[in-house]
Structures are given as C-alpha cells and as structure tokens.
Write an enzyme that holds these catalytic residues in place. Structure first.
Site, mmCIF file in Angstrom:
data_model
loop_
_atom_site.group_PDB
_atom_site.id
_atom_site.type_symbol
_atom_site.label_atom_id
_atom_site.label_comp_id
_atom_site.label_asym_id
_atom_site.label_seq_id
_atom_site.Cartn_x
_atom_site.Cartn_y
_atom_site.Cartn_z
ATOM 1 N N ASN A 87 0.839 -1.194 0.000
ATOM 2 C CA ASN A 87 0.000 0.000 0.000
ATOM 3 C C ASN A 87 0.879 1.250 0.000
ATOM 4 O O ASN A 87 1.938 1.257 0.638
ATOM 5 C CB ASN A 87 -0.902 0.013 1.242
ATOM 6 C CG ASN A 87 -1.912 -1.124 1.235
ATOM 7 O OD1 ASN A 87 -2.438 -1.496 0.190
ATOM 8 N ND2 ASN A 87 -2.191 -1.690 2.408
ATOM 9 N N HIS A 100 6.313 -2.111 3.516
ATOM 10 C CA HIS A 100 6.078 -3.506 3.885
ATOM 11 C C HIS A 100 5.231 -4.161 2.815
ATOM 12 O O HIS A 100 4.280 -3.569 2.297
ATOM 13 C CB HIS A 100 5.397 -3.615 5.251
ATOM 14 C CG HIS A 100 4.230 -2.701 5.414
ATOM 15 N ND1 HIS A 100 4.368 -1.349 5.669
ATOM 16 C CD2 HIS A 100 2.895 -2.928 5.344
ATOM 17 C CE1 HIS A 100 3.183 -0.793 5.751
ATOM 18 N NE2 HIS A 100 2.257 -1.731 5.549
ATOM 19 N N LEU A 101 5.588 -5.390 2.512
ATOM 20 C CA LEU A 101 4.832 -6.181 1.544
ATOM 21 C C LEU A 101 3.903 -7.105 2.328
ATOM 22 O O LEU A 101 4.356 -7.854 3.198
ATOM 23 C CB LEU A 101 5.809 -6.968 0.661
ATOM 24 C CG LEU A 101 5.202 -7.838 -0.439
ATOM 25 C CD1 LEU A 101 6.148 -7.843 -1.640
ATOM 26 C CD2 LEU A 101 5.025 -9.265 0.055
HETATM 27 P P1 AMP Z 1 -0.625 -0.745 5.915
HETATM 28 O O1 AMP Z 1 -2.045 -0.350 6.225
HETATM 29 O O2 AMP Z 1 -0.403 -1.281 4.523
HETATM 30 O O3 AMP Z 1 0.353 0.353 6.284
HETATM 31 O O4 AMP Z 1 -0.323 -1.990 6.854
HETATM 32 C C1 AMP Z 1 0.111 -1.870 8.181
HETATM 33 C C2 AMP Z 1 -0.099 -3.208 8.804
HETATM 34 O O5 AMP Z 1 0.667 -3.279 9.980
HETATM 35 C C3 AMP Z 1 -1.552 -3.501 9.180
HETATM 36 O O6 AMP Z 1 -2.012 -4.665 8.514
HETATM 37 C C4 AMP Z 1 -1.488 -3.678 10.693
HETATM 38 O O7 AMP Z 1 -2.387 -4.663 11.163
HETATM 39 C C5 AMP Z 1 -0.037 -4.067 10.903
HETATM 40 N N1 AMP Z 1 0.495 -3.790 12.225
HETATM 41 C C6 AMP Z 1 0.382 -2.628 12.922
HETATM 42 N N2 AMP Z 1 1.024 -2.738 14.105
HETATM 43 C C7 AMP Z 1 1.558 -3.988 14.138
HETATM 44 C C8 AMP Z 1 2.323 -4.717 15.097
HETATM 45 N N3 AMP Z 1 2.687 -4.168 16.260
HETATM 46 N N4 AMP Z 1 2.685 -6.000 14.809
HETATM 47 C C9 AMP Z 1 2.317 -6.558 13.635
HETATM 48 N N5 AMP Z 1 1.598 -5.920 12.688
HETATM 49 C C10 AMP Z 1 1.223 -4.661 12.935
#
Ligand code: AMP
Ligand code: ZN
Length: 114
Positions: A87, A100-101
């Site tokens: 995203n 992040h992928l």
């Molecule tokens: P995005 O919306 O593409 O930026 O994805 C961010 C992702 O990070 C989301 O799917 C969240 O659920 C995930 N996320 C946020 N905090 C954590 C965390 N502490 N550990 C693992 N995943 C996380």
C-alpha cells in the site's frame, strides 16, 4: 528512524512474531490478520513509501518478493495461491510509513480490492 514501529522491529527493540529473517529483511505475522495467513515482509532499512524508492533499491525489492514466495511455500500456499501487495499513502491505505509487503493467503481473495 527512532519513532518508526517497523524500524523498532528491525532493530529488535520490539519483538513481533517473526517467520523469516535475513541480513536485509524481516518477516512477521500481522497483528490484525485479514486472512488465515497474513505476514508482512519489510526491509530492515527505513524506506517510508514506494515513492521514495531509487534504483539502488531494485535488488532489495527483488529480495522482498523472493522472500515472500519462499514464505508462502513454507506456509503451504504456493500451489493454491496467495496475494502480495504494497500500500502507498492515503488512497492506497498505508498506515505504517515503513515499506512492507503484505502476504495474504489461506482463503480466496476478492477482486477488485476494496
Ligand atoms: P498498511 O495499512 O499497509 O500500512 O499496513 C500496516 C499493517 O501493519 C496492518 O495490517 C497492521 O495490522 C499491521 N500492524 C500494525 N502494528 C503492528 C504490530 N505491532 N505488529 C504486527 N503488525 C502490525
Ligand atoms: Zn522505519
């Protein structure tokens, strides 16, 4: 980046549920999974969004994709399939500003995405 959540994971300050790691990359289970398998693969080096990529990152992004394919195979998803996506910014739905992928699998994915 001292205030970046995923940099803190990359440097060991915060410990996620890690499924794969090498010198450049870290992969861990998403805290709020959107599928039976939902794993995030990140470069350890901070890059905020896809917009900040340069030619120097080509190999890194290749490694990111290959790591995702390896993890998908390890998770038993290779044959049935899975989805990977990155995203970018507000319309893309990005909430953590360290590239992040997403690797999603274990159910059939809809198209178009929401
Ligand atoms: P995005 O919306 O593409 O930026 O994805 C961010 C992702 O990070 C989301 O799917 C969240 O659920 C995930 N996320 C946020 N905090 C954590 C965390 N502490 N550990 C693992 N995943 C996380
Ligand atoms: Zn970061």
């Amino acid at each position: 980046m001292t205030d970046c959540l995923f940099c803190k994971m990359a440097n060991g300050e915060i410990k996620p549920d890690v499924v794969y790691e090498n010198e450049q990359l870290l992969a861990f289970r998403d805290l709020n999974p959107q599928a039976p398998v939902h794993i995030l693969v990140i470069p350890k080096r901070h890059i905020a969004t896809l917009n900040e990529l340069t030619g120097d990152d080509d190999a890194l992004l290749g490694s990111l994709s290959r790591a995702a394919a390896k993890i998908a195979a390890d998770e038993g998803l290779a044959e049935r399939g899975y989805r990977t996506l990155i995203n970018c910014n507000a319309d893309g739905g990005q909430t953590v500003f360290h590239i992040h992928l997403h690797l999603l699998g274990g159910r059939s994915m809809g198209w178009p995405p929401g």
